[in-house]
Design a protein around this motif. Structure first.
Motif, PDB file in Angstrom:
ATOM      1  N   UNK A 169      -6.987 -28.375  -1.588  1.00  0.00           N
ATOM      2  CA  UNK A 169      -7.380 -27.013  -1.259  1.00  0.00           C
ATOM      3  C   UNK A 169      -6.400 -26.282  -0.363  1.00  0.00           C
ATOM      4  N   UNK A 170      -5.393 -26.999   0.170  1.00  0.00           N
ATOM      5  CA  UNK A 170      -4.593 -26.440   1.252  1.00  0.00           C
ATOM      6  C   UNK A 170      -5.182 -26.869   2.582  1.00  0.00           C
ATOM      7  N   UNK A 171      -4.345 -26.882   3.643  1.00  0.00           N
ATOM      8  CA  UNK A 171      -4.822 -27.447   4.904  1.00  0.00           C
ATOM      9  C   UNK A 171      -5.491 -26.432   5.814  1.00  0.00           C
ATOM     10  N   UNK A 172      -5.698 -25.233   5.328  1.00  0.00           N
ATOM     11  CA  UNK A 172      -6.365 -24.200   6.113  1.00  0.00           C
ATOM     12  C   UNK A 172      -6.650 -23.018   5.198  1.00  0.00           C
ATOM     13  N   UNK A 173      -7.552 -22.133   5.599  1.00  0.00           N
ATOM     14  CA  UNK A 173      -7.740 -20.910   4.810  1.00  0.00           C
ATOM     15  C   UNK A 173      -6.455 -20.097   4.678  1.00  0.00           C
ATOM     16  N   UNK A 174      -5.635 -20.061   5.740  1.00  0.00           N
ATOM     17  CA  UNK A 174      -4.376 -19.319   5.656  1.00  0.00           C
ATOM     18  C   UNK A 174      -3.457 -19.920   4.598  1.00  0.00           C
TER      19      UNK A 174
ATOM     20  N   UNK B 245       1.286 -30.446   6.184  1.00  0.00           N
ATOM     21  CA  UNK B 245       0.931 -29.437   5.175  1.00  0.00           C
ATOM     22  C   UNK B 245       1.335 -29.959   3.801  1.00  0.00           C
ATOM     23  N   UNK B 246       0.386 -30.464   3.020  1.00  0.00           N
ATOM     24  CA  UNK B 246       0.730 -31.152   1.777  1.00  0.00           C
ATOM     25  C   UNK B 246       1.011 -30.213   0.609  1.00  0.00           C
ATOM     26  N   UNK B 247       1.601 -30.812  -0.410  1.00  0.00           N
ATOM     27  CA  UNK B 247       1.799 -30.113  -1.682  1.00  0.00           C
ATOM     28  C   UNK B 247       0.455 -29.878  -2.363  1.00  0.00           C
ATOM     29  N   UNK B 248       0.329 -28.716  -2.977  1.00  0.00           N
ATOM     30  CA  UNK B 248      -0.860 -28.375  -3.770  1.00  0.00           C
ATOM     31  C   UNK B 248      -0.400 -28.112  -5.199  1.00  0.00           C
TER      32      UNK B 248
ATOM     33  N   UNK C 297      -9.352 -36.121   3.738  1.00  0.00           N
ATOM     34  CA  UNK C 297      -8.672 -35.795   4.992  1.00  0.00           C
ATOM     35  C   UNK C 297      -8.464 -34.292   5.135  1.00  0.00           C
ATOM     36  N   UNK C 298      -8.476 -33.844   6.396  1.00  0.00           N
ATOM     37  CA  UNK C 298      -8.552 -32.402   6.690  1.00  0.00           C
ATOM     38  C   UNK C 298      -7.472 -31.582   6.009  1.00  0.00           C
ATOM     39  N   UNK C 299      -6.228 -32.116   5.962  1.00  0.00           N
ATOM     40  CA  UNK C 299      -5.132 -31.311   5.432  1.00  0.00           C
ATOM     41  C   UNK C 299      -5.232 -31.093   3.932  1.00  0.00           C
ATOM     42  N   UNK C 300      -6.153 -31.772   3.288  1.00  0.00           N
ATOM     43  CA  UNK C 300      -6.348 -31.606   1.846  1.00  0.00           C
ATOM     44  C   UNK C 300      -7.600 -30.793   1.507  1.00  0.00           C
TER      45      UNK C 300
END
Length: 225
Positions: free
Chosen positions: A31-36, A14-17, A62-65
């Protein structure tokens, strides 16, 4: 500039935004790694009294971004052109917990990444993988003065760094990290030459997506120590 810190647990992926708040329109970086995750960031922005973003910049595909992008329907998505094809391919996949399980059974090397995705997404209703709606090749300056520069590298071909001149902050995404685990050779480590090439007296702070921010002095010491 405002940071929503990533999860220190590497298994969470879960990366920094970052959000660069500006009266001309704010910029969100990744964008964040998920809608949540994106909804948490939205709540944080509202609590801090910051303006809603007008632009969403992908540091890479990559997905988590990028998986939180569908929770930012009002923004223009900006990314390097090399990220378009892989994101279009990802968008065509039938994402669900069942698909994740079946893919891992067929390709066990994807297990850590796909298990993290399963934990990240609480509902697939309305979920979509979104390619950028605006692309660039080498460099791009947004109306707020935020500057994007393509650096590529072994982690992702579309890796982009984001300079915030007013704050003297360089957002690195994952650009200097080794390739993702399922693509990484046993001897492949961080791209220290790339990291060193990004050091400049014009930047005071370096922010990677999965590490604590470093001052210029700390970054130089880390690379020479």
């Amino acid at each position: 500039m405002w940071l929503f810190p990533g999860d220190p647990d590497p298994l969470a992926i879960r990366p920094t935004v970052a959000v660069i708040a500006d009266e001309r329109g704010s910029v969100i970086v990744d964008a964040g790694q998920s809608p949540a995750h994106a909804r948490e960031i939205r709540a944080g922005l509202a609590a801090a009294g910051l303006p809603a973003p007008r632009w969403l910049v992908y540091t890479h595909h990559h997905w988590d971004h990028v998986w939180g992008a569908c929770a930012w329907p009002e923004v223009e998505i900006v990314g390097h052109e090399a990220g378009v094809a892989p994101l279009r391919a990802e968008a065509r996949r039938p994402w669900s917990h069942r698909h994740l399980r079946e893919t891992v059974r067929a390709e066990p090397r994807l297990g850590p990444s796909y298990r993290a995705r399963a934990l990240a997404v609480d509902s697939w209703d309305g979920f979509a993988v979104l390619p950028p709606t605006r692309t660039f090749t080498d460099e791009l300056t947004l109306p707020t003065g935020v500057r994007l520069r393509h650096v590529g590298g072994r982690h992702a071909s579309d890796s982009t760094v984001v300079l915030v001149p007013d704050s003297q902050v360089l957002l690195l995404g994952d650009c200097w990290y080794p390739p993702p685990a399922h693509l990484r050779g046993p001897a492949e480590g961080p791209d220290l030459a790339m990291a060193a090439g990004l050091l400049t007296d014009d930047v005071r702070w370096y922010v990677s997506a999965h590490d604590a921010p470093l001052s210029l002095a700390e970054a130089r010491a880390a690379l020479t120590g």
